[in-house]
Design a protein around this motif. Structure first.
Motif, PDB file in Angstrom:
ATOM      1  N   ARG A   1       0.835  -1.204   0.000  1.00  0.00           N
ATOM      2  CA  ARG A   1       0.000   0.000   0.000  1.00  0.00           C
ATOM      3  C   ARG A   1       0.870   1.255   0.000  1.00  0.00           C
ATOM      4  NH1 ARG A   1      -5.139  -0.439   2.396  1.00  0.00           N
ATOM      5  NH2 ARG A   1      -5.267   1.812   2.105  1.00  0.00           N
ATOM      6  N   ILE A   2       0.359   2.322  -0.570  1.00  0.00           N
ATOM      7  CA  ILE A   2       1.091   3.592  -0.593  1.00  0.00           C
ATOM      8  C   ILE A   2       1.231   4.122   0.826  1.00  0.00           C
ATOM      9  CG2 ILE A   2       1.069   5.977  -1.408  1.00  0.00           C
ATOM     10  CD1 ILE A   2      -0.422   4.904  -3.927  1.00  0.00           C
ATOM     11  N   LEU A   3       0.104   4.229   1.541  1.00  0.00           N
ATOM     12  CA  LEU A   3       0.115   4.713   2.923  1.00  0.00           C
ATOM     13  C   LEU A   3      -0.520   3.722   3.888  1.00  0.00           C
ATOM     14  CD1 LEU A   3      -0.948   8.442   2.345  1.00  0.00           C
ATOM     15  CD2 LEU A   3       1.352   7.586   2.815  1.00  0.00           C
ATOM     16  N   GLY A   4      -1.611   3.126   3.510  1.00  0.00           N
ATOM     17  CA  GLY A   4      -2.319   2.193   4.373  1.00  0.00           C
ATOM     18  C   GLY A   4      -3.638   2.748   4.856  1.00  0.00           C
ATOM     19  N   ASP A   5      -4.404   1.901   5.523  1.00  0.00           N
ATOM     20  CA  ASP A   5      -5.749   2.267   5.991  1.00  0.00           C
ATOM     21  C   ASP A   5      -5.745   3.307   7.103  1.00  0.00           C
ATOM     22  OD1 ASP A   5      -7.099   0.638   4.216  1.00  0.00           O
ATOM     23  OD2 ASP A   5      -7.109  -1.080   5.572  1.00  0.00           O
ATOM     24  N   GLY A   6      -4.632   3.492   7.781  1.00  0.00           N
ATOM     25  CA  GLY A   6      -4.581   4.415   8.916  1.00  0.00           C
ATOM     26  C   GLY A   6      -4.529   5.892   8.533  1.00  0.00           C
ATOM     27  N   LYS A   7      -4.355   6.188   7.261  1.00  0.00           N
ATOM     28  CA  LYS A   7      -4.290   7.589   6.808  1.00  0.00           C
ATOM     29  C   LYS A   7      -5.534   7.871   5.979  1.00  0.00           C
ATOM     30  CE  LYS A   7      -0.325   7.612   8.704  1.00  0.00           C
ATOM     31  NZ  LYS A   7      -0.411   7.702  10.123  1.00  0.00           N
TER      32      LYS A   7
ATOM     33  N   GLY B   1       1.603  20.362   8.331  1.00  0.00           N
ATOM     34  CA  GLY B   1       2.950  19.807   8.257  1.00  0.00           C
ATOM     35  C   GLY B   1       3.117  18.617   9.175  1.00  0.00           C
ATOM     36  N   SER B   2       2.506  18.700  10.346  1.00  0.00           N
ATOM     37  CA  SER B   2       2.550  17.597  11.297  1.00  0.00           C
ATOM     38  C   SER B   2       1.986  16.319  10.682  1.00  0.00           C
ATOM     39  CB  SER B   2       1.749  17.988  12.539  1.00  0.00           C
ATOM     40  OG  SER B   2       1.559  16.896  13.390  1.00  0.00           O
ATOM     41  N   LEU B   3       0.828  16.427  10.058  1.00  0.00           N
ATOM     42  CA  LEU B   3       0.182  15.252   9.472  1.00  0.00           C
ATOM     43  C   LEU B   3       0.903  14.755   8.231  1.00  0.00           C
ATOM     44  CD1 LEU B   3      -3.472  16.362  10.088  1.00  0.00           C
ATOM     45  CD2 LEU B   3      -2.338  14.392  11.108  1.00  0.00           C
ATOM     46  N   PHE B   4       1.407  15.671   7.417  1.00  0.00           N
ATOM     47  CA  PHE B   4       2.134  15.245   6.229  1.00  0.00           C
ATOM     48  C   PHE B   4       3.475  14.618   6.600  1.00  0.00           C
ATOM     49  CE2 PHE B   4      -1.069  17.634   4.014  1.00  0.00           C
ATOM     50  CZ  PHE B   4      -1.252  16.877   2.858  1.00  0.00           C
ATOM     51  N   GLY B   5       4.102  15.082   7.677  1.00  0.00           N
ATOM     52  CA  GLY B   5       5.318  14.436   8.170  1.00  0.00           C
ATOM     53  C   GLY B   5       5.035  12.998   8.563  1.00  0.00           C
ATOM     54  N   ASP B   6       3.909  12.785   9.226  1.00  0.00           N
ATOM     55  CA  ASP B   6       3.508  11.437   9.629  1.00  0.00           C
ATOM     56  C   ASP B   6       3.200  10.572   8.400  1.00  0.00           C
ATOM     57  OD1 ASP B   6       2.722   9.527  11.785  1.00  0.00           O
ATOM     58  OD2 ASP B   6       0.790   9.701  10.764  1.00  0.00           O
ATOM     59  N   MET B   7       2.536  11.145   7.396  1.00  0.00           N
ATOM     60  CA  MET B   7       2.238  10.386   6.179  1.00  0.00           C
ATOM     61  C   MET B   7       3.510  10.024   5.424  1.00  0.00           C
ATOM     62  SD  MET B   7      -1.253  11.669   4.393  1.00  0.00           S
ATOM     63  CE  MET B   7      -1.073  13.419   4.589  1.00  0.00           C
ATOM     64  N   PHE B   8       4.455  10.955   5.373  1.00  0.00           N
ATOM     65  CA  PHE B   8       5.737  10.708   4.708  1.00  0.00           C
ATOM     66  C   PHE B   8       6.441   9.519   5.359  1.00  0.00           C
ATOM     67  CE2 PHE B   8      10.238  11.853   3.846  1.00  0.00           C
ATOM     68  CZ  PHE B   8      10.171  11.928   2.459  1.00  0.00           C
ATOM     69  N   LYS B   9       6.432   9.505   6.695  1.00  0.00           N
ATOM     70  CA  LYS B   9       7.028   8.382   7.431  1.00  0.00           C
ATOM     71  C   LYS B   9       6.288   7.080   7.124  1.00  0.00           C
ATOM     72  CE  LYS B   9       5.339   7.329  10.946  1.00  0.00           C
ATOM     73  NZ  LYS B   9       4.705   7.319  12.238  1.00  0.00           N
ATOM     74  N   SER B  10       4.970   7.126   7.066  1.00  0.00           N
ATOM     75  CA  SER B  10       4.182   5.926   6.759  1.00  0.00           C
ATOM     76  C   SER B  10       4.517   5.389   5.369  1.00  0.00           C
ATOM     77  CB  SER B  10       2.688   6.224   6.848  1.00  0.00           C
ATOM     78  OG  SER B  10       2.327   6.454   8.177  1.00  0.00           O
ATOM     79  N   PHE B  11       4.692   6.291   4.426  1.00  0.00           N
ATOM     80  CA  PHE B  11       5.070   5.888   3.071  1.00  0.00           C
ATOM     81  C   PHE B  11       6.363   5.067   3.113  1.00  0.00           C
ATOM     82  CE2 PHE B  11       7.606   6.670  -0.728  1.00  0.00           C
ATOM     83  CZ  PHE B  11       6.754   6.215  -1.719  1.00  0.00           C
ATOM     84  N   PHE B  12       7.363   5.566   3.831  1.00  0.00           N
ATOM     85  CA  PHE B  12       8.643   4.856   3.897  1.00  0.00           C
ATOM     86  C   PHE B  12       8.567   3.587   4.739  1.00  0.00           C
ATOM     87  CE2 PHE B  12      10.169   8.790   2.112  1.00  0.00           C
ATOM     88  CZ  PHE B  12      10.974   8.283   1.091  1.00  0.00           C
TER      89      PHE B  12
END
Length: 175
Positions: free
Chosen positions: A31-37, A91-102
């Motif tokens: 998955r790109i990010l997953g169900d949690g985002k 930025g807080s949420l996109f930082g978390d999404m960026f981490k989820s991607f990796f």
């Protein structure tokens, strides 16, 4: 930092629904990010972060006078309050999404622990968004000492709030 701290917790509380990645996978089969985002979590988190920042703004003068301490505001150096608050919260949420991607690229499952990265991803995202959109305000308010304090305090706050979220049933893991 409160407008950057609260969005991830509120995204967990109010989230659910359609995932941002729409269930799509990348060439690696993950998955790109997953169900949690989810979109609902993203928007709820941003709204809650901005609202908390507006509350801080409303209380700034009364609390400063009461405690006889000068607190920084969310405006100045050519930046408007709303731009600063939106930058910190999103930025807080996109930082978390960026981490989820990796984490997905590394084959890690949703909720798997990645020490320090899990506790600081949102801080770095908030700082990057805010620096890019409100450079003068960022430099004026995030001095070296403030940044060090945030980097020390954030992991402790993150772990504490995640344990609370786990105990009240909002999170599946206590980290």
């Amino acid at each position: 930092m409160l407008p950057a701290y609260i969005p991830n917790s509120m995204a967990a509380v109010f989230g659910g629904g359609r995932p941002i990645d729409g269930g799509r996978v990348m060439k690696d089969g993950r998955r790109i990010l997953g169900d949690g985002k989810t979109y609902r979590g993203l928007f709820a988190g941003i709204v809650c972060g901005v609202l908390l920042g507006l509350l801080q703004t409303a209380l700034l003068i009364p609390v400063s006078e009461l405690l006889d301490i000068s607190f920084p505001s969310f405006s100045g150096s050519g930046s408007s309050t709303m731009v600063v608050l939106l930058s910190l919260a999103s930025g807080s949420l996109f930082g978390d999404m960026f981490k989820s991607f990796f984490k997905r690229r590394l084959g890690m499952q949703r909720g798997a622990s990645l020490p320090l990265v899990d506790q600081l991803d949102f801080v770095l995202g908030a700082w990057i968004f805010t620096y890019l959109s409100c450079t003068g305000w960022f430099i004026m308010n995030f001095t070296r000492n403030v940044m060090i304090a945030v980097l020390v305090i954030s992991p402790l706050l993150h772990l504490t709030t995640n344990v609370i979220g786990y105990l009240i049933g909002v999170k599946k893991e206590p980290w």
